[in-house]
Design a protein around this motif. Structure first.
Motif, PDB file in Angstrom:
ATOM      1  N   VAL A  85      49.414  29.408  36.282  1.00 50.76           N
ATOM      2  CA  VAL A  85      49.224  28.958  37.661  1.00 50.76           C
ATOM      3  C   VAL A  85      47.784  29.165  38.129  1.00 50.76           C
ATOM      4  O   VAL A  85      47.092  28.212  38.490  1.00 50.76           O
ATOM      5  CB  VAL A  85      50.202  29.686  38.619  1.00 50.76           C
ATOM      6  CG1 VAL A  85      49.968  29.250  40.067  1.00 50.76           C
ATOM      7  CG2 VAL A  85      51.643  29.409  38.203  1.00 50.76           C
ATOM      8  N   ASP A  86      47.317  30.426  38.137  1.00 48.68           N
ATOM      9  CA  ASP A  86      45.997  30.702  38.699  1.00 48.68           C
ATOM     10  C   ASP A  86      44.886  30.021  37.900  1.00 48.68           C
ATOM     11  O   ASP A  86      43.844  29.683  38.475  1.00 48.68           O
ATOM     12  CB  ASP A  86      45.766  32.215  38.752  1.00 48.68           C
ATOM     13  CG  ASP A  86      46.670  32.892  39.760  1.00 48.68           C
ATOM     14  OD1 ASP A  86      46.213  33.176  40.869  1.00 48.68           O
ATOM     15  OD2 ASP A  86      47.855  33.116  39.445  1.00 48.68           O
ATOM     16  N   LEU A 111      37.550  39.121  45.941  1.00 49.42           N
ATOM     17  CA  LEU A 111      36.330  39.917  45.944  1.00 49.42           C
ATOM     18  C   LEU A 111      36.305  40.879  44.751  1.00 49.42           C
ATOM     19  O   LEU A 111      37.345  41.402  44.341  1.00 49.42           O
ATOM     20  CB  LEU A 111      36.255  40.716  47.252  1.00 49.42           C
ATOM     21  CG  LEU A 111      34.971  41.502  47.515  1.00 49.42           C
ATOM     22  CD1 LEU A 111      33.795  40.545  47.716  1.00 49.42           C
ATOM     23  CD2 LEU A 111      35.130  42.402  48.732  1.00 49.42           C
ATOM     24  N   ASN A 112      35.108  41.103  44.229  1.00 51.20           N
ATOM     25  CA  ASN A 112      34.899  42.045  43.117  1.00 51.20           C
ATOM     26  C   ASN A 112      35.624  41.634  41.838  1.00 51.20           C
ATOM     27  O   ASN A 112      35.976  42.488  41.022  1.00 51.20           O
ATOM     28  CB  ASN A 112      35.327  43.465  43.506  1.00 51.20           C
ATOM     29  CG  ASN A 112      34.333  44.154  44.412  1.00 51.20           C
ATOM     30  OD1 ASN A 112      33.142  43.882  44.354  1.00 51.20           O
ATOM     31  ND2 ASN A 112      34.825  45.045  45.256  1.00 51.20           N
ATOM     32  N   ALA A 113      35.806  40.349  41.646  1.00 52.25           N
ATOM     33  CA  ALA A 113      36.514  39.886  40.449  1.00 52.25           C
ATOM     34  C   ALA A 113      35.819  40.338  39.169  1.00 52.25           C
ATOM     35  O   ALA A 113      36.476  40.633  38.161  1.00 52.25           O
ATOM     36  CB  ALA A 113      36.641  38.369  40.467  1.00 52.25           C
ATOM     37  N   VAL A 119      42.320  42.896  34.710  1.00 48.41           N
ATOM     38  CA  VAL A 119      43.546  42.633  35.470  1.00 48.41           C
ATOM     39  C   VAL A 119      43.943  41.180  35.219  1.00 48.41           C
ATOM     40  O   VAL A 119      43.179  40.271  35.570  1.00 48.41           O
ATOM     41  CB  VAL A 119      43.331  42.879  36.969  1.00 48.41           C
ATOM     42  CG1 VAL A 119      44.591  42.564  37.759  1.00 48.41           C
ATOM     43  CG2 VAL A 119      42.887  44.322  37.212  1.00 48.41           C
ATOM     44  N   PRO A 120      45.115  40.913  34.630  1.00 43.76           N
ATOM     45  CA  PRO A 120      45.472  39.536  34.261  1.00 43.76           C
ATOM     46  C   PRO A 120      45.401  38.545  35.411  1.00 43.76           C
ATOM     47  O   PRO A 120      44.933  37.417  35.236  1.00 43.76           O
ATOM     48  CB  PRO A 120      46.900  39.674  33.725  1.00 43.76           C
ATOM     49  CG  PRO A 120      46.964  41.073  33.194  1.00 43.76           C
ATOM     50  CD  PRO A 120      46.123  41.890  34.130  1.00 43.76           C
ATOM     51  N   LEU A 121      45.856  38.940  36.591  1.00 45.88           N
ATOM     52  CA  LEU A 121      45.812  38.046  37.738  1.00 45.88           C
ATOM     53  C   LEU A 121      44.373  37.608  38.020  1.00 45.88           C
ATOM     54  O   LEU A 121      44.090  36.428  38.219  1.00 45.88           O
ATOM     55  CB  LEU A 121      46.397  38.752  38.963  1.00 45.88           C
ATOM     56  CG  LEU A 121      46.505  37.996  40.291  1.00 45.88           C
ATOM     57  CD1 LEU A 121      47.615  38.611  41.152  1.00 45.88           C
ATOM     58  CD2 LEU A 121      45.201  38.031  41.070  1.00 45.88           C
ATOM     59  N   LYS A 125      42.100  33.876  37.484  1.00 43.81           N
ATOM     60  CA  LYS A 125      41.318  33.265  38.558  1.00 43.81           C
ATOM     61  C   LYS A 125      39.861  33.090  38.128  1.00 43.81           C
ATOM     62  O   LYS A 125      39.238  32.051  38.390  1.00 43.81           O
ATOM     63  CB  LYS A 125      41.397  34.135  39.815  1.00 43.81           C
ATOM     64  CG  LYS A 125      42.762  34.155  40.497  1.00 43.81           C
ATOM     65  CD  LYS A 125      42.733  35.058  41.717  1.00 43.81           C
ATOM     66  CE  LYS A 125      44.065  35.089  42.442  1.00 43.81           C
ATOM     67  NZ  LYS A 125      44.408  33.809  43.063  1.00 43.81           N
ATOM     68  N   SER A 126      39.314  34.114  37.489  1.00 43.91           N
ATOM     69  CA  SER A 126      37.910  34.054  37.083  1.00 43.91           C
ATOM     70  C   SER A 126      37.674  32.971  36.042  1.00 43.91           C
ATOM     71  O   SER A 126      36.622  32.315  36.047  1.00 43.91           O
ATOM     72  CB  SER A 126      37.472  35.418  36.537  1.00 43.91           C
ATOM     73  OG  SER A 126      37.514  36.408  37.548  1.00 43.91           O
ATOM     74  N   ALA A 127      38.640  32.783  35.160  1.00 49.80           N
ATOM     75  CA  ALA A 127      38.508  31.725  34.155  1.00 49.80           C
ATOM     76  C   ALA A 127      38.447  30.360  34.832  1.00 49.80           C
ATOM     77  O   ALA A 127      37.662  29.491  34.425  1.00 49.80           O
ATOM     78  CB  ALA A 127      39.670  31.785  33.171  1.00 49.80           C
TER      79      ALA A 127
END
Length: 282
Positions: A85-86, A111-113, A119-121, A125-127
């Motif tokens: 999803v993300d 923030l602070n990704a 952290v998988p979540l 998102k970062s990918a």
């Protein structure tokens, strides 16, 4: 009149994004999985589609000037992972936006990704953010410090008579109300801002947040500060002993608890007022 498609429209932030853009005179198209269960949305029309299935997105963005995605999961369900999803669902939205020549795409990150890569979540998102920044489309990434809705766990602990923190409780945060974040997002997109770290108007230490919760519920402040090594150990152990639907949100929460989660200050909604309304409503 410009048109915006809001993905994740039925979520906490998505509803405020729809309302903000409609108030600005945009035509709002809400992307929803099930219009019958979406409830009331400030949208001119709803489009039923599942972003995890790219074929269902055909036609959804026709004529759109902007896509804003607040799409993501905090608790895994339906057999879908954060990667499904993300990352992938948002990538499907981006691919369709490029195919349909949508000129702008905005994404709600965290923030602070860069400090939560394990952290998988957040990793999912970062990918997607990396893919977005490399794509041939104007983009805006909004990284909020945390939502007011995330703070209700602290209020619940205070109602129970004790708030548990890690370390000295001096890490700071400034969560933001959904309406304020929606406005900051729209302003950033309009201004062509590529990245915005966004938080609310009030900055708290975790100790101050705990005391605010006790003041709200009218109970004496009882704060227990656990050694920070327990937080770090839990982050490592949870994925081995708990299902992903439990370990994922807990890893994110515990990791964020060890960081300064303070973004640029925006908005007029105050957490103290929010807590008072929640407490008055029971």
């Amino acid at each position: 009149m410009k048109t915006v498609l809001v993905a994740g429209a039925t979520g906490y932030l998505g509803r405020y994004l729809c309302a903000e853009y409609q108030a600005r005179g945009w035509t709002v198209v809400a992307l929803v999985r099930d219009a019958g269960r979406a409830g009331e949305l400030a949208a001119d029309r709803m489009v039923e589609a599942q972003a995890t299935r790219p074929e269902t997105l055909a036609g959804a963005m026709s004529g759109a000037d902007l896509v804003v995605s607040a799409l993501g999961i905090t608790r895994q369900r339906d057999g879908l992972s954060y990667r499904d999803v993300d990352y992938q669902a948002n990538l499907n939205l981006l691919t369709r936006a490029i195919q349909d020549r949508v000129p702008q795409f905005a994404y709600i990150h965290v923030l602070n990704a860069d400090r939560m890569a394990g952290v998988p979540l957040v990793a999912a998102k970062s990918a997607f953010v990396r893919a977005l920044q490399e794509a041939p489309i104007r983009s805006t990434v909004i990284a909020p410090s945390g939502y007011f809705s995330d703070m209700t766990d602290f209020l619940s602990m205070a109602r129970g008579g004790r708030v548990w923190l890690f370390g000295r409780g001096e890490a700071r945060l400034n969560p933001i109300h959904g309406a304020d974040l929606a406005k900051a997002t729209a302003d950033a997109v309009d201004g062509g801002v590529a990245w915005l770290d966004a938080g609310g108007p009030d900055v708290f230490t975790q100790n101050e947040l705990a005391r605010l919760c006790f003041d709200t519920v009218g109970k004496p402040a009882r704060i227990t500060r656990l050694p920070d090594m327990l937080r770090r150990a839990a982050i490592r152990i949870l994925p081995r002993v708990a299902p992903a639907r439990i370990a994922g949100p807990a890893q994110f929460f515990l990791t964020a608890m060890g960081l300064e989660m303070v973004g640029q200050r925006f908005g007029t909604h105050h957490l103290a007022d929010h807590f008072r309304r929640l407490h008055a409503d029971g």
